[in-house]
Design a protein around this motif. Structure first.
Motif, PDB file in Angstrom:
ATOM      1  N   LEU A  87       0.824  -1.211   0.000  1.00  0.00           N
ATOM      2  CA  LEU A  87       0.000   0.000   0.000  1.00  0.00           C
ATOM      3  C   LEU A  87       0.853   1.254   0.000  1.00  0.00           C
ATOM      4  CD1 LEU A  87      -2.853  -1.101   2.363  1.00  0.00           C
ATOM      5  CD2 LEU A  87      -3.022  -0.500  -0.033  1.00  0.00           C
ATOM      6  N   ALA A  88       1.894   1.243   0.816  1.00  0.00           N
ATOM      7  CA  ALA A  88       2.779   2.417   0.856  1.00  0.00           C
ATOM      8  C   ALA A  88       3.436   2.610  -0.510  1.00  0.00           C
ATOM      9  CB  ALA A  88       3.833   2.238   1.945  1.00  0.00           C
ATOM     10  N   ALA A  89       3.876   1.503  -1.131  1.00  0.00           N
ATOM     11  CA  ALA A  89       4.532   1.603  -2.448  1.00  0.00           C
ATOM     12  C   ALA A  89       3.529   2.091  -3.494  1.00  0.00           C
ATOM     13  CB  ALA A  89       5.103   0.235  -2.841  1.00  0.00           C
ATOM     14  N   ALA A  90       2.281   1.607  -3.407  1.00  0.00           N
ATOM     15  CA  ALA A  90       1.268   2.036  -4.381  1.00  0.00           C
ATOM     16  C   ALA A  90       0.970   3.525  -4.221  1.00  0.00           C
ATOM     17  CB  ALA A  90      -0.005   1.222  -4.191  1.00  0.00           C
ATOM     18  N   ALA A  91       0.872   3.990  -2.982  1.00  0.00           N
ATOM     19  CA  ALA A  91       0.597   5.412  -2.765  1.00  0.00           C
ATOM     20  C   ALA A  91       1.707   6.273  -3.368  1.00  0.00           C
ATOM     21  CB  ALA A  91       0.446   5.697  -1.270  1.00  0.00           C
ATOM     22  N   ARG A  92       2.944   5.838  -3.195  1.00  0.00           N
ATOM     23  CA  ARG A  92       4.077   6.585  -3.787  1.00  0.00           C
ATOM     24  C   ARG A  92       4.009   6.544  -5.309  1.00  0.00           C
ATOM     25  NH1 ARG A  92       8.375   9.126  -0.914  1.00  0.00           N
ATOM     26  NH2 ARG A  92       9.607   8.505  -2.688  1.00  0.00           N
ATOM     27  N   ARG A  93       3.768   5.344  -5.843  1.00  0.00           N
ATOM     28  CA  ARG A  93       3.758   5.168  -7.309  1.00  0.00           C
ATOM     29  C   ARG A  93       2.648   6.025  -7.938  1.00  0.00           C
ATOM     30  NH1 ARG A  93       2.941   0.018  -7.106  1.00  0.00           N
ATOM     31  NH2 ARG A  93       0.795  -0.065  -7.832  1.00  0.00           N
ATOM     32  N   LEU A  94       1.534   6.161  -7.228  1.00  0.00           N
ATOM     33  CA  LEU A  94       0.383   6.888  -7.766  1.00  0.00           C
ATOM     34  C   LEU A  94       0.414   8.373  -7.384  1.00  0.00           C
ATOM     35  CD1 LEU A  94      -2.142   4.067  -6.878  1.00  0.00           C
ATOM     36  CD2 LEU A  94      -1.566   4.809  -9.203  1.00  0.00           C
ATOM     37  N   ASP A  95       1.551   8.823  -6.802  1.00  0.00           N
ATOM     38  CA  ASP A  95       1.726  10.234  -6.432  1.00  0.00           C
ATOM     39  C   ASP A  95       0.696  10.712  -5.420  1.00  0.00           C
ATOM     40  OD1 ASP A  95       4.010  10.887  -7.775  1.00  0.00           O
ATOM     41  OD2 ASP A  95       2.946  11.346  -9.650  1.00  0.00           O
ATOM     42  N   CYS A  96       0.250   9.830  -4.537  1.00  0.00           N
ATOM     43  CA  CYS A  96      -0.712  10.226  -3.504  1.00  0.00           C
ATOM     44  C   CYS A  96       0.037  10.817  -2.315  1.00  0.00           C
ATOM     45  CB  CYS A  96      -1.523   9.020  -3.060  1.00  0.00           C
ATOM     46  SG  CYS A  96      -2.625   8.418  -4.354  1.00  0.00           S
ATOM     47  N   ALA A  97      -0.427  11.971  -1.856  1.00  0.00           N
ATOM     48  CA  ALA A  97       0.203  12.595  -0.690  1.00  0.00           C
ATOM     49  C   ALA A  97      -0.185  11.870   0.587  1.00  0.00           C
ATOM     50  CB  ALA A  97      -0.225  14.054  -0.614  1.00  0.00           C
ATOM     51  N   SER A  98      -1.301  11.151   0.525  1.00  0.00           N
ATOM     52  CA  SER A  98      -1.788  10.477   1.732  1.00  0.00           C
ATOM     53  C   SER A  98      -2.569   9.228   1.351  1.00  0.00           C
ATOM     54  CB  SER A  98      -2.677  11.434   2.542  1.00  0.00           C
ATOM     55  OG  SER A  98      -3.745  11.900   1.757  1.00  0.00           O
ATOM     56  N   ILE A  99      -2.818   8.436   2.388  1.00  0.00           N
ATOM     57  CA  ILE A  99      -3.653   7.245   2.225  1.00  0.00           C
ATOM     58  C   ILE A  99      -4.810   7.394   3.208  1.00  0.00           C
ATOM     59  CG2 ILE A  99      -2.364   5.839   3.909  1.00  0.00           C
ATOM     60  CD1 ILE A  99      -2.703   3.498   1.889  1.00  0.00           C
ATOM     61  N   ALA A 100      -6.014   6.994   2.813  1.00  0.00           N
ATOM     62  CA  ALA A 100      -7.183   7.186   3.694  1.00  0.00           C
ATOM     63  C   ALA A 100      -7.826   5.857   4.028  1.00  0.00           C
ATOM     64  CB  ALA A 100      -8.206   8.099   3.028  1.00  0.00           C
ATOM     65  N   PHE A 101      -8.113   5.658   5.308  1.00  0.00           N
ATOM     66  CA  PHE A 101      -8.944   4.551   5.763  1.00  0.00           C
ATOM     67  C   PHE A 101     -10.367   5.076   5.731  1.00  0.00           C
ATOM     68  CE2 PHE A 101      -5.027   4.384   8.489  1.00  0.00           C
ATOM     69  CZ  PHE A 101      -4.360   3.471   7.690  1.00  0.00           C
ATOM     70  N   THR A 102     -11.166   4.562   4.837  1.00  0.00           N
ATOM     71  CA  THR A 102     -12.482   5.151   4.609  1.00  0.00           C
ATOM     72  C   THR A 102     -13.426   4.037   4.185  1.00  0.00           C
ATOM     73  OG1 THR A 102     -13.614   6.882   3.311  1.00  0.00           O
ATOM     74  CG2 THR A 102     -11.754   5.854   2.286  1.00  0.00           C
TER      75      THR A 102
END
Ligand code: SF4
Length: 360
Positions: free
Chosen positions: A118-133
């Motif tokens: 998940l952390a790698a995907a967030a970086r790869r997709l240029d996401c500044a954050s990840i949300a539990f939603t």
């Protein structure tokens, strides 16, 4: 724990004199016999312990605008990698995500992703954050914490969308891992929480005061206004005055529109005028940043300077327009600071929603 691993023995429980195990994670305090699941469905008793059954499993991933959480004053315009699991510890009759929150099917949890994926995907997709939603992260606390740790190590921030229905010890553990939270303040009466959500208001208010005064988590609030249930002037007055008195004037409040769903299909959708009325009541109570949501409303969706009244961030639903903030988040006209988390110029992600498979 870093591998994908569905069943994890967890803490926050104790043994009752009659041999049942009481889960102490949330104020529901489920009392479990061998083989039973709690109301949230993702925690249950097996093998003499309480387990989390959804570590490393998700009901789906999307890249969303951060404004959709909704967070309007946390890294505006940036994309956030959003995901949820299944189950919930409240039983809201109006649930707008019931296909996930009420799911008892492990098929709902088809997507597997380790915290490092998940952390790698967030970086790869240029996401500044990840949300539990999508459903409440409190019930999958251990998975959320592991994901947050992996994300922090990768420079990705963590967002929680939660009802705040959690007991003090796990509350402290959970929010240590969180950078920003949108907490649902579903109403301001015990009657509503008890009859409509199967829960209680008091622990939620405790959570709000805890987040605001004991942590550095950026906090915004959302109230879904349901005609005839939680939208009276008197209740909104009481709620917004409590927010200013107990949390201060800088905590943004979002008033969003209800659509008939789940077990409340006989109640009409919220008229836009109700959202505008709630926003006006909040501002009259002293709330500096009050928003309407789930409607096109340029005035109610935008951020305004509480000092000079100037437009700071123009917003139409999730699309940003005019930006009148300095790089460090001050009003470009009068130099008053806007409360929030600003890191340079705004993102331009816009209103897109992109489904992704992090493990791919
Ligand atoms: S977290 Fe789940 S099992 Fe534990 S008390 Fe709450 S609803 Fe029950």
């Amino acid at each position: 724990m870093s591998a994908v691993d569905d069943v994890l023995p967890v803490g926050y429980w104790h043994t009752l004199p009659d041999g049942r195990l009481q889960c102490d994670l949330c104020p529901r305090f489920c009392k479990l016999r061998e083989g039973q699941r709690g109301l949230c469905f993702v925690r249950g008793r097996e093998g003499g312990t309480v387990n989390l059954y959804t570590h490393g499993r998700s009901s789906g991933f999307c890249v969303d605008p951060i404004e959709k959480k909704p967070l309007n004053q946390f890294l505006p315009g940036t994309p956030v990698l959003s995901f949820g699991t299944a189950g919930c510890n409240l039983a809201c009759k109006f649930c707008q995500n019931w296909d996930m929150s009420k799911s008892r099917e492990m098929d709902t949890l088809a997507d597997r992703a380790s915290p490092s994926d998940l952390a790698a995907a967030a970086r790869r997709l240029d996401c500044a954050s990840i949300a539990f939603t999508y459903n409440d992260p409190v019930i999958f606390l251990e998975y959320a914490n592991d994901v947050a740790d992996a994300c922090r190590a990768a420079g990705v921030r963590t967002v929680a969308v939660t009802a705040g229905y959690v007991t003090p010890e796990p509350r402290a553990e959970f929010f240590r891992h969180i950078d920003a939270a949108n907490v649902d303040l579903k109403a301001f009466t015990e009657r509503f929480y008890r009859n409509v959500c199967g829960a209680s208001l008091a622990p939620v208010l405790e959570t709000l005061e805890y987040i605001k005064h004991e942590t550095s988590v950026w906090l915004e609030l959302t109230t879904l206004l349901i005609p005839g249930e939680n939208d009276s002037d008197a209740e909104l007055n009481e709620m917004t005055r409590w927010v200013v008195a107990h949390l201060g004037p800088d905590v943004p409040m979002h008033f969003t529109a209800f659509h008939p769903d789940w077990k409340m299909r006989d109640v009409p959708a919220t008229p836009p005028a109700t959202l505008a009325r709630a926003r006006r009541i909040a501002m009259d109570a002293g709330v500096r940043y009050a928003y309407t949501g789930n409607v096109h409303d340029a005035e109610g969706g935008s951020t305004w300077c509480h000092h000079c009244g100037g437009l700071l961030i123009e917003r139409d639903w999730y699309r940003l327009g005019e930006w009148n903030l300095t790089a460090d988040g001050h009003c470009a006209a009068c130099d008053t600071a806007m409360a929030g988390v600003i890191a340079g110029p705004p993102g331009d992600f816009g209103p897109r929603r992109i489904p992704v498979r992090p493990s791919a």
